[in-house]
Design a protein around this motif. Sequence first.
Motif, PDB file in Angstrom:
ATOM      1  N   ASP A  72     -28.143 -24.006 -61.348  1.00 49.44           N
ATOM      2  CA  ASP A  72     -28.792 -23.158 -60.350  1.00 49.44           C
ATOM      3  C   ASP A  72     -27.786 -22.253 -59.640  1.00 49.44           C
ATOM      4  O   ASP A  72     -28.074 -21.086 -59.374  1.00 49.44           O
ATOM      5  CB  ASP A  72     -29.516 -24.043 -59.318  1.00 49.44           C
ATOM      6  CG  ASP A  72     -30.743 -24.730 -59.918  1.00 49.44           C
ATOM      7  OD1 ASP A  72     -31.216 -24.262 -60.978  1.00 49.44           O
ATOM      8  OD2 ASP A  72     -31.210 -25.721 -59.330  1.00 49.44           O
ATOM      9  N   LYS A  73     -26.619 -22.807 -59.329  1.00 45.65           N
ATOM     10  CA  LYS A  73     -25.628 -22.004 -58.608  1.00 45.65           C
ATOM     11  C   LYS A  73     -25.153 -20.832 -59.453  1.00 45.65           C
ATOM     12  O   LYS A  73     -24.811 -19.762 -58.938  1.00 45.65           O
ATOM     13  CB  LYS A  73     -24.453 -22.863 -58.168  1.00 45.65           C
ATOM     14  CG  LYS A  73     -23.603 -23.472 -59.269  1.00 45.65           C
ATOM     15  CD  LYS A  73     -22.475 -24.316 -58.688  1.00 45.65           C
ATOM     16  CE  LYS A  73     -21.592 -24.903 -59.780  1.00 45.65           C
ATOM     17  NZ  LYS A  73     -20.895 -23.864 -60.552  1.00 45.65           N
ATOM     18  N   GLU A  76     -27.804 -18.140 -59.258  1.00 45.25           N
ATOM     19  CA  GLU A  76     -27.691 -17.433 -57.982  1.00 45.25           C
ATOM     20  C   GLU A  76     -26.519 -16.448 -58.011  1.00 45.25           C
ATOM     21  O   GLU A  76     -26.611 -15.346 -57.468  1.00 45.25           O
ATOM     22  CB  GLU A  76     -27.515 -18.439 -56.840  1.00 45.25           C
ATOM     23  CG  GLU A  76     -28.733 -19.305 -56.573  1.00 45.25           C
ATOM     24  CD  GLU A  76     -29.971 -18.472 -56.266  1.00 45.25           C
ATOM     25  OE1 GLU A  76     -29.846 -17.465 -55.524  1.00 45.25           O
ATOM     26  OE2 GLU A  76     -31.048 -18.815 -56.786  1.00 45.25           O
ATOM     27  N   LYS A  79     -27.540 -13.394 -60.008  1.00 47.16           N
ATOM     28  CA  LYS A  79     -28.422 -12.526 -59.205  1.00 47.16           C
ATOM     29  C   LYS A  79     -27.615 -11.754 -58.165  1.00 47.16           C
ATOM     30  O   LYS A  79     -27.864 -10.575 -57.920  1.00 47.16           O
ATOM     31  CB  LYS A  79     -29.495 -13.385 -58.511  1.00 47.16           C
ATOM     32  CG  LYS A  79     -30.515 -14.012 -59.464  1.00 47.16           C
ATOM     33  CD  LYS A  79     -31.478 -14.897 -58.682  1.00 47.16           C
ATOM     34  CE  LYS A  79     -32.443 -15.611 -59.611  1.00 47.16           C
ATOM     35  NZ  LYS A  79     -33.366 -16.513 -58.860  1.00 47.16           N
ATOM     36  N   ARG A  80     -26.649 -12.427 -57.543  1.00 46.42           N
ATOM     37  CA  ARG A  80     -25.821 -11.751 -56.535  1.00 46.42           C
ATOM     38  C   ARG A  80     -25.051 -10.595 -57.160  1.00 46.42           C
ATOM     39  O   ARG A  80     -24.965  -9.496 -56.579  1.00 46.42           O
ATOM     40  CB  ARG A  80     -24.842 -12.765 -55.929  1.00 46.42           C
ATOM     41  CG  ARG A  80     -23.990 -12.204 -54.779  1.00 46.42           C
ATOM     42  CD  ARG A  80     -22.958 -13.219 -54.315  1.00 46.42           C
ATOM     43  NE  ARG A  80     -21.862 -13.335 -55.258  1.00 46.42           N
ATOM     44  CZ  ARG A  80     -20.780 -12.534 -55.275  1.00 46.42           C
ATOM     45  NH1 ARG A  80     -20.675 -11.552 -54.388  1.00 46.42           N
ATOM     46  NH2 ARG A  80     -19.827 -12.699 -56.172  1.00 46.42           N
TER      47      ARG A  80
END
Length: 460
Positions: A72-73, A76, A79-80
Amino acid sequence: MNMPSTLLQLQPGTAVVYQNRLHRITHVLDLDEVLLVDEETNQVSHAKVGALEAVVGGTQSVVRPDLVQVLDKDWEEAKRRYEIIRPLLDKTDRSRLDVTERGKACGLHTNTLYEWIRRYEDSHLLTSLLPRIRNDKGSTKLTPEVETIIQAVVESEYLTKQRKSQQKVCDEVRKRCLYAGIEPPHDNTVRNRLKLLAGEHVLAKLEDLLTYPKSHRMPNLLVVGDTNNGKTMLVQRFCAQHPADDNPTGDGIRVPVLLVQAPPIPDEGRFYNAILELLFAPYKPNDRVDKKQFQVIKLLKYVGLRMLLIDEIHHVLAGNLNRQRAFLNVLKYLGNELQVPIVAVGTRDAFRALQTDPQLANRFEPAPLPRWDFDTDFLRLLASFERMLPLREPSTLHDTSLATKLFSMSEGYIGELSRLLTETSVKAVQSGKEKIDAKLLDTIDWISPSDRKRQIDREH
């Protein structure tokens, strides 16, 4: 024929042709130099922009990760990254200034953004922005990009006649890495690399001096290092590469280089005796010094001497100041009369000895041979030694525990290490063990260099 560099997009991700092979720019070092990666072999190269050719429609295969295994990280983070570069993706007239300003706003280097943009535009997939998994976690191995930058800086800034200081080389490596958006290596890493090259650098300098045209003021070299640090081994290796020639078709033997040891005290007559003995020339020890001098100069010219090497030059300090100056004047006279370079070899005291004569100090360029540190380069040195050991079983000298013990016993002196491994190898063969390990090292009657020095100091 290369296309003008103005037609190239000088940014990471641009496909180019270099040496007739397809490459892609990974990092821009400055306006004249870039790092490239070969699309087929993944080998990293350092190249001048003028040596590149533009390519139309360069492609790159996209490796899609297993989405089930993506953390998940990492999602993220992808996406960032996408949100950071999205304003640039939508900009049709995007310039480097746009990328630079966006990078400053987000606290990122320009080349980092270019790398993300290139990865996304190659696939238009969010997965292309996922953090890349490193397979060498915990390793101290440098990346190919950093290795290439270090090599380029060493060649352009260090292995030249106008050699820059080690600190300036470290600063230049750091500057190029930061400009390219790469984490720079520690200064000690660069210094260790220079140390690894020190011996080869001295040999290269000797080769240059050997071909130097005759003049009334010949350049000289002072090879400086601690006792038992490989100085003599190095010059002996050079002499072996340029042996005497019987010259059967000529009038006499040819001796391109001659290695002579300085007498224990600065004595001109004994110095000439040593040279005459090396040339197997008949002489009378009690002859006048001027007669020996005439004979030496005549013989050295006759054999075609091109370089005179003097080992243990620090012996000059064993005499009083007047005898020191007299002996140093002999070196000046021989250099001027023969018009050959003189290479002096000795400890740090040798540098101090030559400084007593301003003219000689200006003529002798120092070439230091530093002591080894316990680092990856020392481990490489052990691996090279092991390849030469006459043992049937592998010793794995570069294993951390064994390497630490060898370093402690030799204290980083290559001469001490060579002698230690030789003695231990003999014992390994005699015992039938055919390998070197910590237990065998414990059985060697060995005294470390510093302990030997302390013993001598106590006795005197």
